[in-house]
Write an enzyme that holds these catalytic residues in place. Structure first.
Site, PDB file in Angstrom:
ATOM      1  N   SER A  90      38.413  39.173  53.184  1.00  0.00           N
ATOM      2  CA  SER A  90      37.349  40.175  53.332  1.00  0.00           C
ATOM      3  C   SER A  90      37.253  40.681  54.768  1.00  0.00           C
ATOM      4  CB  SER A  90      36.005  39.589  52.920  1.00  0.00           C
ATOM      5  OG  SER A  90      36.078  39.020  51.639  1.00  0.00           O
TER       6      SER A  90
HETATM    7  N1  SAH Z   1      36.253  35.562  51.067  1.00  0.00           N
HETATM    8  C1  SAH Z   1      37.637  35.530  50.656  1.00  0.00           C
HETATM    9  C2  SAH Z   1      37.860  36.656  49.679  1.00  0.00           C
HETATM   10  C3  SAH Z   1      39.053  36.505  48.854  1.00  0.00           C
HETATM   11  S1  SAH Z   1      39.242  37.796  47.648  1.00  0.00           S
HETATM   12  C4  SAH Z   1      38.476  35.717  51.895  1.00  0.00           C
HETATM   13  O1  SAH Z   1      37.960  36.303  52.839  1.00  0.00           O
HETATM   14  O2  SAH Z   1      39.623  35.306  51.935  1.00  0.00           O
HETATM   15  C5  SAH Z   1      38.374  37.128  46.298  1.00  0.00           C
HETATM   16  C6  SAH Z   1      38.901  35.848  45.732  1.00  0.00           C
HETATM   17  O3  SAH Z   1      38.186  35.604  44.516  1.00  0.00           O
HETATM   18  C7  SAH Z   1      40.380  35.841  45.364  1.00  0.00           C
HETATM   19  O4  SAH Z   1      41.009  34.769  45.996  1.00  0.00           O
HETATM   20  C8  SAH Z   1      40.386  35.676  43.847  1.00  0.00           C
HETATM   21  O5  SAH Z   1      41.462  34.905  43.363  1.00  0.00           O
HETATM   22  C9  SAH Z   1      39.067  34.956  43.626  1.00  0.00           C
HETATM   23  N2  SAH Z   1      38.525  35.071  42.271  1.00  0.00           N
HETATM   24  C10 SAH Z   1      38.474  36.153  41.454  1.00  0.00           C
HETATM   25  N3  SAH Z   1      37.900  35.837  40.282  1.00  0.00           N
HETATM   26  C11 SAH Z   1      37.572  34.517  40.359  1.00  0.00           C
HETATM   27  C12 SAH Z   1      36.970  33.602  39.457  1.00  0.00           C
HETATM   28  N4  SAH Z   1      36.556  33.965  38.238  1.00  0.00           N
HETATM   29  N5  SAH Z   1      36.811  32.322  39.871  1.00  0.00           N
HETATM   30  C13 SAH Z   1      37.207  31.926  41.106  1.00  0.00           C
HETATM   31  N6  SAH Z   1      37.791  32.737  41.994  1.00  0.00           N
HETATM   32  C14 SAH Z   1      37.977  34.031  41.626  1.00  0.00           C
END
Ligand code: SAH
Length: 212
Positions: free
Chosen positions: A60
């Protein structure tokens, strides 16, 4: 690339964008963002943009991490916090420095494993990771004082609202795929749930099921 000046400039930008919680700004200044990226992208770590972390997911944008953390902390300290979507682990690392314990759920195993190593490297031991579908929350560890979702569902999962303690707050992007999303805050009071729409955002979708 990782110089103090580069990081200071990022903090100035966040302040200009309206982030006012000094403790959040201090944590972002002190936490290396480049270690949450693959080496080829590390030189872009202090730009204010989201960046790819593989598996079509993104780390993010610093502004969003700051904004969500500030919203989550607005009503005072939080002891037990659930994060949905560990991803790179960057938001997890910021949260872990402000709350008692972070319970973070990620559906893509290889992302979770990398995040685990980085969090350990930073000495953040108040983080508990789980490989599962975070849309279901983490009922065994709830109720939570706060929940932060880093992925956008089309509709807020009832499980997340149910796992909020009284006085608890859920911070979550919501929107149908391909349509504009908004960041929402839900506060659980004794007598019900209060909803606030904060601002337009762009997140990866919340997806059901897990990837080994
Ligand atoms: N705050 C993180 C954002 C990663 S993007 C960062 O800065 O790195 C969002 C993440 O949510 C991804 O890794 C994706 O795999 C995860 N995600 C999406 N749907 C999900 C679910 N149902 N359960 C757990 N993780 C999920």
């Amino acid at each position: 690339m990782t110089s103090q000046r580069t990081r200071d400039r990022m903090i100035e930008r966040l302040r200009a964008q309206g982030i006012s919680n000094q403790k959040v700004l201090d944590t972002i200044r002190a936490t290396p963002r480049h270690i949450f990226l693959d080496e080829a992208l590390a030189h872009r770590a202090y730009e204010d943009s989201s960046l790819p972390i593989g598996f079509q997911q993104t780390l993010s944008q610093p502004y969003i991490v700051a904004r969500m953390t500030e919203l989550l902390l607005a009503n005072g300290p939080r002891e037990r916090v659930l994060e949905v979507g560990t991803g790179s682990g960057y938001q997890t690392a910021i949260l872990a420095q402000h709350v008692g314990r972070v319970f973070s759920v990620e559906r893509i195993r290889p992302l979770q494993e990398k995040a685990r190593k980085r969090l350990r490297h930073l000495g953040l031991h108040n983080v508990h990771l789980r490989h599962a579908d975070g849309g279901m929350g983490w009922p065994e560890r709830g109720p939570f004082d706060a929940i932060l979702s880093a992925a956008a569902p089309e509709v807020v999962p009832a499980e997340l609202l149910e796992q909020l303690a009284v006085g608890g707050r859920l911070v979550i992007p919501v929107g149908e795929q391909g349509k504009p999303q908004s960041l929402y805050v839900y506060d659980r009071h004794e007598d019900g749930i209060e909803e606030q729409c904060i601002e337009p955002v762009l997140f990866v979708p919340l997806v059901g099921g897990v990837v080994a």
